[in-house]
Design a protein around this motif. Structure first.
Motif, short mmCIF file in Angstrom:
data_model
loop_
_atom_site.label_atom_id
_atom_site.label_comp_id
_atom_site.label_asym_id
_atom_site.label_seq_id
_atom_site.Cartn_x
_atom_site.Cartn_y
_atom_site.Cartn_z
N ALA A 442 24.74 39.74 39.01
CA ALA A 442 25.81 38.84 39.44
C ALA A 442 26.11 37.83 38.33
O ALA A 442 27.28 37.48 38.08
N ALA A 443 25.06 37.35 37.65
CA ALA A 443 25.23 36.36 36.58
C ALA A 443 25.81 36.99 35.32
O ALA A 443 26.47 36.31 34.52
N LEU A 444 25.57 38.29 35.12
CA LEU A 444 26.03 38.97 33.90
C LEU A 444 27.55 39.04 33.82
O LEU A 444 28.13 38.92 32.73
N ASP A 445 28.20 39.24 34.96
CA ASP A 445 29.66 39.38 34.98
C ASP A 445 30.28 37.98 34.99
O ASP A 445 30.65 37.43 36.04
N ALA A 446 30.37 37.40 33.79
CA ALA A 446 30.83 36.01 33.63
C ALA A 446 32.31 35.98 33.27
O ALA A 446 32.75 36.72 32.37
N VAL A 447 33.07 35.15 33.95
CA VAL A 447 34.51 35.00 33.68
C VAL A 447 34.85 33.51 33.68
O VAL A 447 34.00 32.66 33.97
N ARG A 448 36.12 33.20 33.37
CA ARG A 448 36.58 31.81 33.44
C ARG A 448 37.40 31.62 34.72
O ARG A 448 38.22 32.47 35.08
N ASP A 449 37.14 30.50 35.38
CA ASP A 449 37.90 30.20 36.58
C ASP A 449 39.25 29.59 36.19
O ASP A 449 39.52 29.37 34.98
N PRO A 450 40.14 29.32 37.14
CA PRO A 450 41.47 28.77 36.80
C PRO A 450 41.41 27.49 35.99
O PRO A 450 42.37 27.17 35.28
N SER A 451 40.27 26.77 36.07
CA SER A 451 40.15 25.53 35.30
C SER A 451 39.58 25.76 33.91
O SER A 451 39.40 24.81 33.13
N GLY A 452 39.25 27.00 33.59
CA GLY A 452 38.69 27.31 32.28
C GLY A 452 37.19 27.24 32.21
O GLY A 452 36.59 27.44 31.14
N ASN A 453 36.52 26.95 33.32
CA ASN A 453 35.06 26.91 33.35
C ASN A 453 34.48 28.32 33.42
O ASN A 453 35.06 29.20 34.08
N ILE A 454 33.34 28.50 32.76
CA ILE A 454 32.66 29.80 32.82
C ILE A 454 31.87 29.87 34.12
O ILE A 454 31.01 29.01 34.37
N VAL A 455 32.14 30.89 34.93
CA VAL A 455 31.49 31.04 36.22
C VAL A 455 31.13 32.51 36.43
O VAL A 455 31.60 33.39 35.70
#
Length: 942
Positions: A442-455
């Motif tokens: 779950a942690a491996l699939d990292a993306v940016r949220d609409p605010s640009g934060n890595i989640v």
């Protein structure tokens, strides 16, 4: 350390081999004719017993080896194969490590060697039912009786290969104190030991003894601490005549790298380094084994653990009281705690990770290449060194034993005794930072949220399903944030509680006076209850949660490192036995003495039913100097509670089923087997003892033994192909067919009858057998006859064991572990210990040489090696002691140097290590990995 200092230390070394040189023959030489030996419950001396018995006084054992009594016993040839926590090479990864010393006669398994304390069974301290000999109060043990023949008719289950009886000095008076420190020549593996013991008369007719001891050894935790262990050895080749196995070093897995090798997509063949930038990948020099190269940037197991640390603490007290001249009672209580730690060091398999376009940690250039190529994902193959390294394992075993009993005389000279023992042990095991694969992916699939934060992507697609998910960066080494590591890690632990309640009573004495002497007899009754309970906060069957997670190949288990499944079981046993000993001839022209003996025992287990054991013995002494001895026995090893009730585990494998000609996945379901019955062994010993009157103080013995177990308990795990073949060859009638569960009958060969699952359990289907010869010889002489001071003592112990064969299933290949490595049971066919000692007044110096013969790299005749043989191996130990007075009190100073010449171990990694270079110890188990070791000690007695 410079040469002059080495020489000084070598000159000033400990005391031990000397007195032991004659002690083992004490019962043969008549020096302890009143000794009640462990081979029988009939009170007699060791000289007349047909079963070979070695009597080792502990004072001399500990002078030879200043660590533990068990370590000293393991230097005797018959104990080759025993397990200790310190010095054994293993990469870890398993959930169970060794917290002590498990004595193993003939290398047939410590579960088949019975450990006694003053003739009474010592409760088990391991999950599998073995007993850690280090739980016995070391400073109060007076001697150790080692019975090297089957003794189940006398002592019950587990005495298949023999008995080790620790005999306490129950009449100790005064106070003993000892302190010692040790260090290796490399400046590591420090050890420390402190102990105090004493005894005093109390209440007029009472006597009290006690002891308190502490010992610790840091162990050798990292392979890099020894250059010869840190060269990433592998066996290359196929093990055939056309392609034999060849030893190589510097091996790497060329299909992955520690920071991540890209194996698909537009930048395939490059690796991530540093903070996560792409760089060229050096694949090294290819070998004939696909995926293995020599040198280059590929992965290997880094800093595999070599030897576990070891610690034990003990407290013991015993009170004895003479009620009258014929009756004595006692109570004793012992507590011990032993602990060890193991550092697996990157022992998890390499990871093949699917990385999706848009991963927030991808470098800009890499993301641009993916976008341009329209590639949705790529495969990243990397070693887990940076996340598996902290997964340390800590294990503690606490044992508590209480015994009370009474003994005396009745009907004139008949001896009787009765006792009750309650024992329990608690194993606590904690794996730090076990990796939770659900959280990891779950942690491996990292993306940016609409605010640009890595989640974590799942926090956007499946809110609340993975609470607290922290994105993890796997590009390059050691780039994971502390929050991400905290999210994927969880400490897993289990606890095992074992209990035993044992009541026994016996009666022995001379029944009548026969023509050549008394007919002696002994009867015994015993009742035991035992239980095991195992709990855990995580199990091998914990379901893995991957809902909403994008990944390629899904892991089959939730946890990265092994776990034990919960279990509970109990059983009871009652047994009764009888022994007879009768002299047939005394002082005749053809026989100085001829004796016969017999013993029989009936046992009934609530779990596995009844069993009968027996033993016949013969002593023939044609003249004073020579005695022949012979025994024949039927012995048993009842299934341990773990064999019967171990918890269920599930493993998924890909299987090519010849019955239906279909390939698919199936589950291996492992568990205990309540249908197990006791193993039955047939043991024969034939020997001779020679004490020539024309050479005083020379003593020799030669004994042949043969042990056969036809229904040994063995696991079919990993042998599904052999099980299937056995079933097919029998036409579906073999009991092994029941372990392959299909939806239809055996006659159905359609694809629809592919197995539902395979029961990977224990069965009474294995065979194991061994035979060999033990030789002992000792001689001592006074130098005063030559006008010189002092005495010389010599002793030789030699074992020749050319056969230790095992057949896992009736159709399996017979593997001979004797004289071979790579079989899981390492045992040189030729083993010897030579002891030479010199004593002059308060000074003594001793030399001990331990020899292990040549070894084949494998006992499997189907495996071919280019270099099939390893050379013989010899280690020398030197010790020196000096006794002096300080303030009117006797003190003894000792220095011991073990592995005097810093002999390195022989190297022979198992063939299946080709995929994991650098791991699981390339050295022969039993060879010394620590190197030259110094121990400095001081003993005082008041």
């Amino acid at each position: 350390m410079n040469n002059s200092k080495n020489a000084a230390l070598a000159l000033f070394s400990g005391v031990s081999a000397l007195v032991l040189a004659t002690s083992a023959f004490a019962q043969e030489a008549g020096q302890v004719d009143s000794l009640v030996v462990t081979a029988t419950r009939i009170q007699t001396n060791g000289y007349t017993q047909p079963t070979p018995v070695t009597v080792a006084p502990v004072a001399q054992l500990q002078q030879t080896t200043p660590t533990t009594i068990s370590d000293a016993l393991n230097k005797l040839p018959e104990f080759s194969g025993s397990t200790t926590a310190v010095g054994n090479s293993s990469a870890g990864g398993a959930s169970t490590v060794y917290t002590g010393n498990y004595l193993n006669l003939r290398n047939m398994g410590s579960i088949r060697t019975l450990v006694l304390l003053d003739g009474r069974r010592v409760p088990a301290t391991s999950v599998s039912g073995q007993t850690d000999a280090n739980t016995i109060p070391q400073m109060l043990v007076q001697r150790v009786d080692v019975v090297t023949g089957g003794a189940s008719a006398v002592y019950g289950s587990d005495a298949v290969t023999g008995v080790v009886n620790f005999v306490l000095d129950t009449r100790l008076k005064g106070l003993k104190v000892q302190v010692q420190k040790g260090i290796s020549d490399h400046g590591d593996v420090p050890s420390f030991k402190f102990g105090v013991a004493g005894g005093v008369d109390v209440f007029d007719r009472g006597h009290f003894i006690f002891s308190a001891e502490h010992y610790q050894n840091a162990g050798l935790k990292r392979a890099s601490d020894r250059d010869f262990l840190n060269k990433q050895y592998v066996m290359l080749g196929g093990g055939t005549a056309a392609n034999p196995y060849v030893l190589a070093q510097g091996a790497r897995v060329s299909t992955s790298s520690n920071g991540g090798l890209v194996t698909s997509g537009p930048f395939s063949g490059q690796q991530f380094v540093g903070t996560g930038t792409l760089a060229p990948f050096n694949a090294g020099t290819p070998t004939q084994n696909g995926g293995i190269s020599i040198g280059g940037d590929g992965t290997y197991i880094y800093d595999a653990a070599v030897g576990n640390s070891q610690r034990y603490d003990q407290v013991f007290g015993r009170f004895e009281y003479e009620f009258d001249n014929n009756t004595t009672g006692f109570m004793q209580l012992g507590w011990s705690e032993s602990g060890t730690s193991n550092y697996p060091r990157n022992s998890s398999p390499d990871l093949a990770l699917t990385i999706f376009s848009g991963n927030a940690f991808l470098p800009t250039s890499a993301q641009a290449a993916l976008t341009a190529a329209g590639t949705p994902s790529f495969i990243l193959s990397r070693g887990p060194r940076d996340i598996a390294f902290p997964a340390n394992l800590f294990q503690t075993t606490t044992a508590l034993n209480f015994t009370t009993g009474v003994k005396g005389k009745v009907f004139g000279d008949f001896s009787w005794d009765a006792y009750y023992t309650h024992g329990e042990s608690r194993i606590r095991s904690r794996r730090e930072n076990n990796i939770n694969w659900s959280n990891f992916y779950a942690a491996l699939d990292a993306v940016r949220d609409p605010s640009g934060n890595i989640v974590c992507r799942v926090t956007l697609t499946n809110p609340g399903l993975y609470p607290g998910c922290q994105p993890i960066n796997m590009f390059g080494q050691n780039n994971q944030s502390p929050n991400a590591l905290a999210y994927i890690y969880q400490d897993t632990n289990f606890q095992v509680l074992s209990k035993m309640d044992d009541f026994a009573a016996s009666l022995s004495g001379d029944v009548l006076q026969a023509w050549a002497g008394p007919l002696s007899a002994a009867v015994n009754f015993e009742y035991r209850q035992q239980s095991i309970s195992q709990t855990s906060n995580a199990t091998p069957n914990d379901p893995i949660q991957l809902t909403g997670v994008r990944l390629g190949r899904a892991p089959s288990t939730l946890w990265a490192f092994d776990l034990l499944a919960p279990q509970y079981g109990q059983n009871s046993v009652w047994e009764t036995s009888g022994e007879l000993a009768l002299p047939l001839i005394v002082d005749s022209p053809f026989a100085k003495r001829l004796d016969v003996s017999a013993a029989a025992r009936y046992t009934k287990y609530s779990s596995s039913g009844p069993a009968t054991t027996w033993k016949l013995g013969l002593n023939y002494q044609p003249f004073e100097d020579l005695r022949f001895r012979y025994t024949e026995s039927r012995d048993i090893r009842a299934p341990a509670l773990n064999d019967l009730y171990s918890g269920q585990t599930v493993q998924t494998i890909t299987y090519n089923d010849p019955h239906t000609n279909r390939t698919g996945t199936l589950s291996l379901i492992g568990s205990g087997n309540t249908d197990l019955v006791p193993e039955v062994a047939r043991t024969t010993t034939i020997g001779a003892v020679y004490r020539p009157s024309w050479v005083p103080r020379l003593q020799m013995s030669v004994d042949y033994y043969n042990i056969v177990i036809n229904n040994a308990i063995g696991s079919i795990a990993g042998n599904v192909v052999d099980v299937q073949r056995e079933c097919e060859n029998s036409g579906g009638t073999s009991p092994l067919c029941d372990t392959i569960v299909r939806p239809g009958p055996f006659s159905d060969r359609s694809a629809a009858n592919f197995p539902l699952y395979v029961k990977s359990t224990l069965l009474n289907v294995s065979e194991t057998f061994t035979h060999g010869v033990d030789v002992e010889a000792s001689y001592n002489f006074e130098l005063t006859k030559l006008g010189l001071p002092g005495r010389i003592d010599l002793r030789l112990l030699y074992s020749y064991q050319p056969v230790l064969k095992t057949r896992t299933l009736p159709s399996s290949t017979v593997v001979n572990a004797a004289g071979a490595v790579g079989t899981g049971s390492i045992l040189a066919a030729h083993r010897a210990t030579l002891l030479t000692g010199y004593t002059a007044g308060p000074f003594n110096i001793n030399w001990q040489a331990r020899y292990s013969g040549k070894l084949l790299r494998s006992g499997n005749p189907l495996l071919i090696y280019a270099d099939p043989e390893l050379p013989s191996y010899m280690i020398h130990d030197l010790s020196l002691g000096y006794r002096f007075n300080a303030g009117g009190k006797p003190l003894t100073a000792t220095v011991a140097i073990n592995n005097l010449f810093d002999k390195q171990p022989r190297l022979s990694p198992a063939p299946n290590q080709a995929a994991t270079p650098g791991g699981f110890g390339p050295n022969v188990v039993g060879d010394d990995t620590i190197g030259r070791y110094y121990t400095f000690g001081l003993r005082a007695q008041f």
